[in-house]
Write an enzyme that holds these catalytic residues in place. Sequence first.
Site, mmCIF file in Angstrom:
data_model
loop_
_atom_site.group_PDB
_atom_site.id
_atom_site.type_symbol
_atom_site.label_atom_id
_atom_site.label_comp_id
_atom_site.label_asym_id
_atom_site.label_seq_id
_atom_site.Cartn_x
_atom_site.Cartn_y
_atom_site.Cartn_z
ATOM 1 C CG HIS A 141 5.280 0.752 2.824
ATOM 2 N ND1 HIS A 141 4.874 1.905 2.345
ATOM 3 C CD2 HIS A 141 4.668 0.511 4.001
ATOM 4 C CE1 HIS A 141 4.131 2.327 3.132
ATOM 5 N NE2 HIS A 141 4.023 1.614 4.308
ATOM 6 C CG HIS B 23 -0.037 0.107 2.428
ATOM 7 N ND1 HIS B 23 0.412 -1.023 3.083
ATOM 8 C CD2 HIS B 23 0.184 0.835 3.278
ATOM 9 C CE1 HIS B 23 1.207 -0.770 4.060
ATOM 10 N NE2 HIS B 23 0.895 0.571 4.192
ATOM 11 N NE ARG C 99 6.784 -5.140 13.529
ATOM 12 C CZ ARG C 99 6.656 -4.794 12.151
ATOM 13 N NH1 ARG C 99 5.859 -5.337 11.326
ATOM 14 N NH2 ARG C 99 7.226 -3.948 11.787
ATOM 15 C CG ASP D 15 2.203 4.709 4.861
ATOM 16 O OD1 ASP D 15 1.309 3.906 4.899
ATOM 17 O OD2 ASP D 15 3.260 4.710 5.449
#
Length: 732
Positions: A713, A661, A723, A663
């Site tokens: 990314h 995607h 995480r 940002d």
Amino acid sequence: MRASSPLLFFGICLNALFLLASCEEQQIPQDKLLVVTVATKETDGFRRFLRSAKHFNYTVKVLGRGQKWKGGDYMSAPGGGQKVKLLKAALEKMKDKEKIILFIDSYDVVFASGPKELLKKFQQARHKVVFSSETLIWPDRHLEDKYPHVREGNRFLGSGGFIGYLPNIKEMVTGWDGENHESDQLFFTKLYINPEKRKAVNMTIDSKCRLFQNLHGALDEVVLKFEDGRVRARNVLYDTLPVIIHGNGPTKLQINYLGNYIPKVWTFETGCTVCHEDLRPLTGLKESEYPLVVIGIFIQQPTPFVTVFFERLLKLRYPKNRLKLFIYNQEPHHEQQVSSFLHDYGNLYQDVKFIGPEEEMDSATSRNVGFDMCRQDKDCEYFFNLDIEVVLKNEDTLKIVVEQNLPIVAPMITRVGRLWSNFWGALSAEGYYARSEDYVDIVQGRRLGVWNVPYVSSVFLVKGSLLRSELSEHDLFTSDVLDPDMAFCDKVRSKGVFMYATNMHTFGRILSTENYETQHLHNDLWQIFENTLDWEERYIHENYTRIMKDKLIETPCPDVYWFPIFSDIACNHLVEEMEHFGQWSGGGNKDTRIQGGYENVPTIDIHMNQVGYEKEWHKLLLDYVAPITEKMYPGYYTKCATPLNFVVRYKPDEQPLLVPHHDASTFTINIALNSKGIDYQGGGCRFLRYNCSIQAPRKGWALMHPGRLTHYHEGLPTTAGVRYIAVSFVDP
């Protein structure tokens, strides 16, 4: 006749020179001067007097040592007759008619110059006895009309200081037959206003303050004069430099202030000249030989960074087996932090006394009880008062103040960015804070020394012997009208005990407890505005300040920058805060939290504004991220407008990854909040256009990369554990 005129003129000149030389020869020898004073107790003021006398090599005879003072409290009522009685008895044993007697008070007196100047000015007065003068009449105002008028200067006699020939002073005090509590001032006043007796004794007053300066009624007339490595008090009304300065009546604080400088205690050329005198060195002592200290810790309100306070307490370089702890906690909010400290480290100290909220003890009583813990222990040599809001950065603080060997001494601490400190330089007429002339210079470190001050608070050391003598009362902090700190200092001043503040070292600072919220799990996270420096030390990575100097910024992928920003504690607290809040998004496209209500690439997350952390996060970006951005992206300046700030959680059974995607940002900040290999497996970020991956993000390090267009990314799969990352989409 004309020829003899030059010879006649020459002869006249020789005669004048001879007369001048004769006058010089007739100056009173300094060894004829004897300073006589009365001191039944060796107070701090008396020791200051002796130090100034020694500086100028005065010979001092002390009367009344060890005797009980019966002369009354003439601060508020007439008294002092005991002084005249003692003087009269001492003079009867003296026979040298050429002896010059200087009779002065000592508890509130300092010498500003030496015997040579004093005797010269005495001779110039052309009388056998010279009294100090005052602007105010005391103790009987009805005698004012009987005082002789003076051409210029003060009219009224002050009995706190006079100088004269032995026979004349003997004659003057011969008529004393009063009681100890009767007024010496009134006795000498009646002598002076009686023309016959005044003439018989040959007495006058020092109306223009050439010899004596009484401060009462003259505070506006007296200023400090710094010259040639020494300090004088100058009377600006009469343009004189008095030899003796007397803080008579209610001017004790003013003489204490002047005594910080006069005669050569502190000068611009030398700095502090007495700060290394009479010390109690601890260097070379065995641990068992260190003085026993009771540390009193007082928690009176919700306070940030309490855990850090106890960490610093542990780091004080002082043998813990020579320390006892008195801990008073009035605040239930801090019970867990106190109990955790005592559980883990309480056994390191010789003894611990703890008073908790359930005992419902008020602040003043707690401090009285703390003093009692030292007062009742004959081995306790010091009580170290340490309020919870004190940030002691100097690990040698306790050793330094013990070595000062003073009755009460406070290591100076200040509030960052403000002129607030833990001492006052002066008091108002009502007994509250007033700013002394030197306060700003002391607080800002332009004048370094050990300063006699009227008020200390928050952190200070008191001698145990003092608590068992002058300060033996069990209610020192109790008052119906004053706060406990002010009540304590008021009682200390009333006993004539000196309090000091030292700024010879840098000791630390004091926290602001204003606007401290307690509804969060880790409330200290919210202190970025109120206590910025403490927040930074707690939560910003230890290497952050070295980023530029040591070139710590890495470039793992094109136009992707990697740098340290958060400490481990910051990461832990942020994760724990989010889990404590617990309202994680469902990870669907529909999201009412954002504008438009639809998320193209949803994550399991919590927005900063959901936990009330939006303003704090924005300041973090402005203060710690924007400077890096401007270095790495030259010509780009940002105000860190942030449409989205959030913490993302990745779990194998929840949301393990994020599909490729762009940002919705100009640039993105992505901070790793936990550690790969310890907290989770897998994870990382891959930039598809460059086929470049960062597969082992470092805890507390930020990835900074462009958001739109170039840096397509994806979030790599988390295969085990959980995480966490903190993300900001930043626009100009």
